[in-house]
Design an enzyme around this catalytic site. Sequence first.
Site, mmCIF file in Angstrom:
data_model
loop_
_atom_site.group_PDB
_atom_site.id
_atom_site.type_symbol
_atom_site.label_atom_id
_atom_site.label_comp_id
_atom_site.label_asym_id
_atom_site.label_seq_id
_atom_site.Cartn_x
_atom_site.Cartn_y
_atom_site.Cartn_z
ATOM 1 N N LYS A 101 -1.432 -9.361 2.785
ATOM 2 C CA LYS A 101 -0.692 -8.923 3.968
ATOM 3 C C LYS A 101 -1.547 -7.924 4.728
ATOM 4 O O LYS A 101 -2.256 -7.126 4.110
ATOM 5 C CB LYS A 101 0.647 -8.284 3.565
ATOM 6 C CG LYS A 101 1.412 -7.671 4.747
ATOM 7 C CD LYS A 101 2.861 -7.372 4.397
ATOM 8 C CE LYS A 101 3.124 -6.031 3.784
ATOM 9 N NZ LYS A 101 2.728 -4.860 4.582
ATOM 10 N N GLU A 155 -1.606 -5.434 8.620
ATOM 11 C CA GLU A 155 -0.806 -4.890 9.720
ATOM 12 C C GLU A 155 -1.465 -5.143 11.065
ATOM 13 O O GLU A 155 -2.681 -4.986 11.203
ATOM 14 C CB GLU A 155 -0.629 -3.371 9.526
ATOM 15 C CG GLU A 155 0.136 -3.017 8.258
ATOM 16 C CD GLU A 155 0.320 -1.507 8.080
ATOM 17 O OE1 GLU A 155 -0.035 -0.723 8.998
ATOM 18 O OE2 GLU A 155 0.828 -1.115 7.011
ATOM 19 N N GLU A 159 9.033 -4.273 10.650
ATOM 20 C CA GLU A 159 9.480 -2.975 10.131
ATOM 21 C C GLU A 159 10.046 -2.102 11.235
ATOM 22 O O GLU A 159 9.400 -1.880 12.275
ATOM 23 C CB GLU A 159 8.308 -2.271 9.419
ATOM 24 C CG GLU A 159 8.721 -0.919 8.830
ATOM 25 C CD GLU A 159 7.758 -0.353 7.798
ATOM 26 O OE1 GLU A 159 6.777 -1.039 7.432
ATOM 27 O OE2 GLU A 159 8.002 0.788 7.348
ATOM 28 N N ASP A 188 0.839 -1.201 0.000
ATOM 29 C CA ASP A 188 0.000 0.000 0.000
ATOM 30 C C ASP A 188 0.874 1.250 0.000
ATOM 31 O O ASP A 188 0.369 2.372 -0.048
ATOM 32 C CB ASP A 188 -1.010 -0.002 1.160
ATOM 33 C CG ASP A 188 -0.347 -0.092 2.512
ATOM 34 O OD1 ASP A 188 0.891 -0.195 2.579
ATOM 35 O OD2 ASP A 188 -1.075 -0.052 3.536
ATOM 36 N N SER A 189 2.216 1.059 -0.017
ATOM 37 C CA SER A 189 3.124 2.188 -0.261
ATOM 38 C C SER A 189 2.871 2.756 -1.656
ATOM 39 O O SER A 189 3.367 3.840 -1.976
ATOM 40 C CB SER A 189 4.584 1.750 -0.110
ATOM 41 O OG SER A 189 4.843 0.574 -0.855
ATOM 42 N N ASP A 219 -1.115 -5.996 -0.179
ATOM 43 C CA ASP A 219 -1.550 -5.372 1.075
ATOM 44 C C ASP A 219 -3.057 -5.155 1.091
ATOM 45 O O ASP A 219 -3.627 -4.637 0.120
ATOM 46 C CB ASP A 219 -0.886 -3.997 1.229
ATOM 47 C CG ASP A 219 0.358 -4.050 2.092
ATOM 48 O OD1 ASP A 219 0.440 -4.922 2.984
ATOM 49 O OD2 ASP A 219 1.257 -3.221 1.872
HETATM 50 O O1 KIV Z 1 3.580 -1.115 1.624
HETATM 51 C C1 KIV Z 1 4.756 -1.494 1.656
HETATM 52 O O2 KIV Z 1 5.571 -1.196 0.775
HETATM 53 C C2 KIV Z 1 5.181 -2.303 2.793
HETATM 54 C C3 KIV Z 1 6.654 -2.540 2.937
HETATM 55 C C4 KIV Z 1 7.302 -1.345 3.504
HETATM 56 C C5 KIV Z 1 6.925 -3.752 3.743
HETATM 57 O O3 KIV Z 1 4.382 -2.726 3.561
#
Ligand code: KIV
Length: 274
Positions: free
Chosen positions: A123, A125, A192, A54-55, A93
């Site tokens: 994934k 969090e 992280e 989600d980056s 994510d």
């Molecule tokens: O969204 C992302 O890029 C991440 C990484 C920093 C692990 O979750």
Amino acid sequence: MKVNQSFRDVPKITTHVLQEMKLKHEKISMLTAYDYSFARILDGTGIDVILVGDSASNVMAGHSSTLPITLNEMIYHASSVVRAVRRALVVVDLPFGTYQGNSKEALNSAIRIMKESGADAVKLEGGREVLESVDRILSAGIPVMGHLGLTPQSIHKFGTYVVRATNKQEADKLVDDAHLLDNAGCFAIVLEKIPAKLGGQVTREIKIPTIGIGAGAEVDGQVLVLHDMLGITLDFSPRFLRRYHNLAEEIKGAVTSYIKDVKSTDFPNEKEQY
Ligand code: KIV
């Protein structure tokens, strides 16, 4: 594993392969990708895991946090990546607001990602607070990767991106959460921005692989954001980031030459026209 093999003869990386890599002490490599072209290049290098993170909210859309990206936008990025990938495990994510506090919604979000993008896993969090969602997603046969330590979707709770779990209470909670996710049946956990010693402790204590980003060298694998490590995004320089290239400068150089050639009528030349 040979790199740059043709798409047809490459064995797919599965969650079981990652588990075997942990047992054999073979490090796992993971990078983010959000589009077809980069994902295709990455998959040809022999990278083990591609994370549609989600980056994308920061890197692709220019938001200042990961919170605004939507499920539909994540599915768009994920399907573009999946179309390019034959070998790497593709993890996507679950975006903010699609799994916290409501395990039924979490399952629906995970199902949409798997069905509409063709990805291999999701994934999310958090630890204990999202355990019900993790259980429900796993019960549908969807592999789940956890994410502990600095969890960017909770930035408004913490107010800062500093190193996490530096005191005993936070470190104990992180270890406890890692065990909960391991016992629930997650296949890996991203750690992280936590002290290296803690990264090593969690890695030794749990059965599943840990993938670190700013979690030291004693974890089972490493992940970086592709645009950061290639030097495309230059305004983000945490200590853990190793830059392997300065692609922004290279792109600027190429585009400047193109502009010069257009203005001077050097481009196109005789051979570049019909
Ligand atoms: O969204 C992302 O890029 C991440 C990484 C920093 C692990 O979750």
